[in-house]
Design a protein around this motif. Structure first.
Motif, PDB file in Angstrom:
ATOM      1  N   TRP A   1      -6.662 -13.296  39.216  1.00 31.02           N
ATOM      2  CA  TRP A   1      -6.293 -12.557  38.025  1.00 31.02           C
ATOM      3  C   TRP A   1      -7.327 -11.515  37.603  1.00 31.02           C
ATOM      4  CZ3 TRP A   1      -4.235 -16.760  34.102  1.00 31.02           C
ATOM      5  CH2 TRP A   1      -2.892 -17.040  34.394  1.00 31.02           C
TER       6      TRP A   1
ATOM      7  N   ASP B   1       4.374  -7.419  36.810  1.00 34.37           N
ATOM      8  CA  ASP B   1       4.970  -8.741  36.970  1.00 34.37           C
ATOM      9  C   ASP B   1       5.945  -9.118  35.864  1.00 34.37           C
ATOM     10  OD1 ASP B   1       3.584  -9.089  39.277  1.00 34.37           O
ATOM     11  OD2 ASP B   1       1.999 -10.322  38.410  1.00 34.37           O
TER      12      ASP B   1
ATOM     13  N   PRO C   1       3.581  -4.073  32.551  1.00 36.27           N
ATOM     14  CA  PRO C   1       2.922  -4.785  33.646  1.00 36.27           C
ATOM     15  C   PRO C   1       3.899  -5.061  34.785  1.00 36.27           C
ATOM     16  CG  PRO C   1       2.196  -5.692  31.563  1.00 36.27           C
ATOM     17  CD  PRO C   1       3.304  -4.707  31.247  1.00 36.27           C
TER      18      PRO C   1
ATOM     19  N   ARG D   1      -7.134 -12.273  32.301  1.00 35.46           N
ATOM     20  CA  ARG D   1      -6.187 -11.754  33.291  1.00 35.46           C
ATOM     21  C   ARG D   1      -6.133 -10.235  33.218  1.00 35.46           C
ATOM     22  NH1 ARG D   1       0.172 -13.738  33.989  1.00 35.46           N
ATOM     23  NH2 ARG D   1       0.515 -12.753  36.028  1.00 35.46           N
TER      24      ARG D   1
ATOM     25  N   THR E   1       1.645 -15.742  30.777  1.00 36.37           N
ATOM     26  CA  THR E   1       0.278 -16.161  31.089  1.00 36.37           C
ATOM     27  C   THR E   1      -0.030 -17.507  30.451  1.00 36.37           C
ATOM     28  OG1 THR E   1      -0.482 -13.887  31.332  1.00 36.37           O
ATOM     29  CG2 THR E   1      -2.154 -15.541  30.819  1.00 36.37           C
TER      30      THR E   1
ATOM     31  N   GLU F   1      -3.638  -7.154  34.696  1.00 42.71           N
ATOM     32  CA  GLU F   1      -2.342  -6.936  35.335  1.00 42.71           C
ATOM     33  C   GLU F   1      -2.129  -5.471  35.654  1.00 42.71           C
ATOM     34  OE1 GLU F   1       1.229  -9.605  34.630  1.00 42.71           O
ATOM     35  OE2 GLU F   1       0.526  -9.157  32.600  1.00 42.71           O
TER      36      GLU F   1
ATOM     37  N   TYR G   1       5.144  -7.104  26.462  1.00 41.53           N
ATOM     38  CA  TYR G   1       4.541  -7.364  27.766  1.00 41.53           C
ATOM     39  C   TYR G   1       4.536  -8.851  28.121  1.00 41.53           C
ATOM     40  CZ  TYR G   1       2.865  -2.518  27.914  1.00 41.53           C
ATOM     41  OH  TYR G   1       2.777  -1.142  27.959  1.00 41.53           O
TER      42      TYR G   1
END
Length: 314
Positions: free
Chosen positions: A291, A239, A237, A157, A105, A159, A100
């Motif tokens: 986030w 993104d 995720p 965060r 991040t 996601e 991931y």
């Protein structure tokens, strides 16, 4: 007597686990070495700290009295070491959950946290062991209970997660999917499901009964395996940049939207100045990039985001 911090640390791990084998594993020493440290500590103190018997390991009255001051002693020793050397070396930060892409991040905040050295842990268990041994100062990844005593964590965060599946999958043409619609598909996992807490919880929550596991050889290889069977799907995720895999579809999940939680994890009492800078940078970026938005009516998390309010290291 002058306390030996290694002996006191052995006592604390054993008091937390109430099991010599598990405590030795956390310290990465043999059970015999751990027992010797505790025996020397008890000899120096002139009293037994544990009852040892067929019913297991229990603290004595003296052990219970010694526990809280012992924690403070070890925390003070760790802070003293950090005060002496912490300003002269980079903050050591491991990441895990590599499929991931946790470095995405960390990269967004690293420049504001001072000098960093990044490493890669295998999983949460290996990272917590490295933290407790003092091999690293902090880590970034998905945290889930139970955690060993002596560690603190803070959510940084959340996601949204998409389903990835083959273009030949019966649901591939849908613009969005509800998680429950996947219960007739096969959840493809990059390892044993009992070691992948997020995927395991997702399968339980949404009634996905068919699961299969692979070997984690990287995201491209993993997604090619998903595409190879039209019954398979997995979760990534939204993104995460996906490699070019022919026949791969990524479909948003809604009603509810699963969220993958990234947390910062550190050892309580670690006084490295980079820790406070790193947590401040994470909080600042979370506010700027939104986030930590979470709607319990429309989102799903395996655990509620209570650790967002955990005190930051000083």
């Amino acid at each position: 007597m002058d306390l030996d911090i290694a002996q006191v640390r052995a006592f604390l791990h054993t008091a937390d686990e109430l099991h010599f084998g598990r405590a030795a594993g956390r310290l990465a020493v043999s059970q015999q070495a751990l027992s010797k440290r505790i025996a020397r500590l008890e000899t120096g103190l002139g009293t037994a700290l544990f009852h040892r018997g067929g019913s297991g390991v229990r603290l004595t009255d003296a052990g219970r009295r010694f526990l809280a001051p012992a924690r403070r002693a070890v925390a003070a020793a760790d802070a003293a070491v950090a005060a002496a050397v912490g300003g002269d070396r980079p903050l050591r930060v491991d990441v895990w959950g590599h499929l991931y892409a946790p470095m995405r991040t960390l990269a967004e905040v690293a420049g504001r946290a001072g000098p960093l050295v990044s490493g890669h842990g295998r999983d949460l268990a290996s990272v917590t062991t490295a933290l407790l041994r003092g091999d690293i100062d902090a880590a970034l990844g998905r945290v889930h209970p139970p955690l060993p005593a002596g560690l603190a964590h803070r959510l940084v965060r959340l996601e949204p997660v998409d389903a990835v599946l083959s273009a030949a999958h019966p649901l591939a043409a849908e613009p969005a999917l509800r998680p429950a619609e996947l219960r007739g598909s096969v959840l493809w996992a990059p390892g044993a499901l009992d070691r992948l807490d997020f995927l395991h919880r997702f399968a339980d929550r949404f009634g996905v009964r068919d699961t299969a596991t692979s070997v984690n050889l990287g995201l491209g290889h993993f997604l090619a395996e998903v595409v190879a069977d039209p019954r398979r799907f997995s979760l990534v995720p939204a993104d995460v940049p996906l490699p070019e895999v022919p026949g791969l579809r990524s479909v948003p999940l809604v009603d509810p939207t699963p969220l993958y939680a990234w947390s910062l994890l550190w050892r309580s009492g670690d006084g490295h100045p980079g820790l406070s800078r790193l947590t401040a940078a994470c909080a600042e970026q979370a506010g700027r990039r939104r986030w930590l938005e979470y709607d319990p009516a429309g989102d799903w998390l395996p655990e509620p985001p209570a650790d967002a309010s955990a005190p930051a290291p000083r």
